[in-house]
Write an enzyme that holds these catalytic residues in place. Sequence first.
Site, PDB file in Angstrom:
ATOM      1  N   LYS A  18       0.810  -1.231  -0.442  1.00  0.00           N
ATOM      2  CA  LYS A  18      -0.207   0.656  -0.173  1.00  0.00           C
ATOM      3  C   LYS A  18       0.533   0.924  -0.197  1.00  0.00           C
ATOM      4  O   LYS A  18       0.520   1.953  -0.694  1.00  0.00           O
ATOM      5  CB  LYS A  18      -0.822   0.075   1.283  1.00  0.00           C
ATOM      6  CG  LYS A  18      -1.486   0.985   1.454  1.00  0.00           C
ATOM      7  CD  LYS A  18      -2.238   0.990   2.719  1.00  0.00           C
ATOM      8  CE  LYS A  18      -1.609   1.664   4.373  1.00  0.00           C
ATOM      9  NZ  LYS A  18      -1.232   2.739   3.872  1.00  0.00           N
ATOM     10  N   ASN A  19       1.812   0.858   1.213  1.00  0.00           N
ATOM     11  CA  ASN A  19       2.786   2.368   1.285  1.00  0.00           C
ATOM     12  C   ASN A  19       3.837   2.949  -0.056  1.00  0.00           C
ATOM     13  O   ASN A  19       4.256   3.785  -0.274  1.00  0.00           O
ATOM     14  CB  ASN A  19       3.893   2.406   1.925  1.00  0.00           C
ATOM     15  CG  ASN A  19       2.509   2.478   3.970  1.00  0.00           C
ATOM     16  OD1 ASN A  19       1.011   2.866   3.359  1.00  0.00           O
ATOM     17  ND2 ASN A  19       3.115   2.379   4.083  1.00  0.00           N
ATOM     18  N   CYS A  23      -4.480   8.199  10.141  1.00  0.00           N
ATOM     19  CA  CYS A  23      -4.427   7.317  11.458  1.00  0.00           C
ATOM     20  C   CYS A  23      -3.967   8.419  12.635  1.00  0.00           C
ATOM     21  O   CYS A  23      -3.071   8.751  12.385  1.00  0.00           O
ATOM     22  CB  CYS A  23      -3.115   6.101  11.743  1.00  0.00           C
ATOM     23  SG  CYS A  23      -3.700   4.528  10.974  1.00  0.00           S
ATOM     24  N   ARG A  69       1.556  14.919  13.541  1.00  0.00           N
ATOM     25  CA  ARG A  69       1.626  14.325  12.411  1.00  0.00           C
ATOM     26  C   ARG A  69       1.048  15.344  11.990  1.00  0.00           C
ATOM     27  O   ARG A  69       1.115  16.031  11.035  1.00  0.00           O
ATOM     28  CB  ARG A  69       0.759  12.806  11.860  1.00  0.00           C
ATOM     29  CG  ARG A  69       0.968  12.172  11.877  1.00  0.00           C
ATOM     30  CD  ARG A  69       0.186  10.503  11.585  1.00  0.00           C
ATOM     31  NE  ARG A  69       0.669  10.212  10.543  1.00  0.00           N
ATOM     32  CZ  ARG A  69       0.650   9.168   9.502  1.00  0.00           C
ATOM     33  NH1 ARG A  69      -0.420   8.669  10.055  1.00  0.00           N
ATOM     34  NH2 ARG A  69       1.435   9.116   8.822  1.00  0.00           N
ATOM     35  N   ASP A  73       4.733  19.718   7.440  1.00  0.00           N
ATOM     36  CA  ASP A  73       5.577  21.758   7.835  1.00  0.00           C
ATOM     37  C   ASP A  73       6.865  20.623   6.793  1.00  0.00           C
ATOM     38  O   ASP A  73       7.934  21.452   6.450  1.00  0.00           O
ATOM     39  CB  ASP A  73       6.199  21.553   8.882  1.00  0.00           C
ATOM     40  CG  ASP A  73       6.857  20.501   9.855  1.00  0.00           C
ATOM     41  OD1 ASP A  73       6.848  19.323   9.815  1.00  0.00           O
ATOM     42  OD2 ASP A  73       7.986  21.009  10.976  1.00  0.00           O
ATOM     43  N   ASP A 121       5.372   0.319  12.090  1.00  0.00           N
ATOM     44  CA  ASP A 121       4.816  -0.454  11.301  1.00  0.00           C
ATOM     45  C   ASP A 121       4.197  -1.078  11.776  1.00  0.00           C
ATOM     46  O   ASP A 121       3.080  -1.816  12.139  1.00  0.00           O
ATOM     47  CB  ASP A 121       4.174   0.043  10.448  1.00  0.00           C
ATOM     48  CG  ASP A 121       4.067   1.247   9.542  1.00  0.00           C
ATOM     49  OD1 ASP A 121       3.523   2.449  10.150  1.00  0.00           O
ATOM     50  OD2 ASP A 121       3.344   1.437   8.315  1.00  0.00           O
ATOM     51  N   VAL A 150       9.320   6.946  16.505  1.00  0.00           N
ATOM     52  CA  VAL A 150       8.900   7.555  15.362  1.00  0.00           C
ATOM     53  C   VAL A 150       7.895   9.180  15.014  1.00  0.00           C
ATOM     54  O   VAL A 150       8.120   9.260  15.158  1.00  0.00           O
ATOM     55  CB  VAL A 150       9.189   6.910  13.747  1.00  0.00           C
ATOM     56  CG1 VAL A 150       8.620   7.242  12.865  1.00  0.00           C
ATOM     57  CG2 VAL A 150      10.062   5.568  13.766  1.00  0.00           C
ATOM     58  N   ARG A 188      -8.570   0.155   6.074  1.00  0.00           N
ATOM     59  CA  ARG A 188      -6.970   0.676   5.479  1.00  0.00           C
ATOM     60  C   ARG A 188      -6.008  -0.334   5.350  1.00  0.00           C
ATOM     61  O   ARG A 188      -5.109   0.428   3.599  1.00  0.00           O
ATOM     62  CB  ARG A 188      -6.840   1.523   6.156  1.00  0.00           C
ATOM     63  CG  ARG A 188      -7.743   2.763   6.100  1.00  0.00           C
ATOM     64  CD  ARG A 188      -8.177   3.655   7.239  1.00  0.00           C
ATOM     65  NE  ARG A 188      -6.976   4.745   6.701  1.00  0.00           N
ATOM     66  CZ  ARG A 188      -6.302   5.161   7.143  1.00  0.00           C
ATOM     67  NH1 ARG A 188      -6.372   5.572   8.032  1.00  0.00           N
ATOM     68  NH2 ARG A 188      -4.848   6.052   6.917  1.00  0.00           N
TER      69      ARG A 188
END
Length: 426
Positions: free
Chosen positions: A22-23, A116, A121, A124, A305, A327, A397
């Site tokens: 997906k990513n 999510c 998040r 910038d 993840d 992270v 998702r």
Amino acid sequence: MSHLLIEGGRPLVGRHKVYGAKNAALPILAATVLARDTFEIENVPDLLDLKIMIAILHALGARVRREGTTLYVDTREIHRTEVPEELMGQMRSSLFLMGPLVARYREATLYRPGGCAIGTRRIDFHVEGLRRLGARVVEEGGRIEARALALRGATIVLPYPSVGATENLMMAAALAEGTTRIVNAAREPEIEDLGRFLNAMGARVYGAGEATIVVEGVRELRGTRHRVIPDRIVAGTFLFAAAITGGDVVLEDARPEHMEAVLDLLATSGAELEVGADTIRLRGKLPPRPLPRVVTAPHPGFPTDLQPQLVTYLTQSEGTSVVVETVFDGRFRHAEELVRMGAKIYVDQRTAVIEGPTRLKGERVRAYDLRGGAALVLAGLAAEGTTRVYGLTHIDRGYMRIEEELAALGASIRRVSATREEEAAG
Ligand code: UD1
């Protein structure tokens, strides 16, 4: 309400084919906007996030048709540069349109992205990076407008190796005048895949997957054909599922070289691994050995993840484990649900201390984010009795028909769909 109904205690056994990432697919689909042409993109999973990205492309005027796992994308009639607010709100990756739109059409209008809830998040780095390339970016009341007469290559030093910002800036730089250097770039395999895709479109991207990426801008890009890499996070989730149930699972179509930190850690915990060119076999050994200190980090470190799945696994280990999340700053929500199932987990800001082994007990639990939801499914597989996992929109998702895929490996799991009245009643 819809939920997954799981009877725990069955070891997973069998073969599982890993689908496309997906990513990797999300930024690649956004990158199609950089050309007015046709594309054939294979191995695209049929997931909610991809559906949202396809809906965004449609809204811009592109045509997208799915045949099995292949998407046929036609961007020749794009006529809009504004991403609808309602779609922006559904997924953070909608932000990927900013770089390509401003690079190709000199303007982009977006809104604050959703996604999510796993911490603050910010966007910038995306915005500052585009400004370095010469775009004027104005944010007002959640509406973001980016404009540029022409983008010009520049050196951009990222304060942190952000995956999304690296990807957005690579895409924008592909059509900028001159050379861009992205310093402290993220090195995830998905970035390498995007680099390959852009180069197949005619871009000149060097070093994707390394800490410094150099992009020599070109005037025009064209359509191409591409096969998306397998999903290392889904692969890892299935390995943890096999490990936590003391199972024996072979992953097919995997890329072990993308998962070294995960495989090392599973081996250290006592699981037996056999790694082939594109297969990984894992035989779980229970209880696993505890892990004194695991720190999530950008690639090639242990991926954030897979942190929730790891925490679930460690509830079964004999002794104390410590997991530090570096992270994201709000990513232990699953721990509260695991505690309700009997786990002993103590969370202090970014650190979780897990005391094992604990016998998890079936419970009604709720997913608050995608990977945290996967972790609760794993807990259900390992627990005594019946677990019901709610909050399936999060899980859907990122996982395709998770109940069917786990059931095929011998798990007792099924989806209970809510009636419309129940859904309405919340
Ligand atoms: C991507 C992945 C996500 C994964 C994450 C980290 C996709 C679609 N999603 O998300 O699954 O968990 O990488 O591996 O690929 N940050 C800022 N400002 C910015 C951008 C990021 O401060 O402009 C911070 C974030 O708040 C976070 C950290 O940088 O703390 C990492 O975020 P980033 O790598 O950008 O993650 P995403 O690209 O959103």
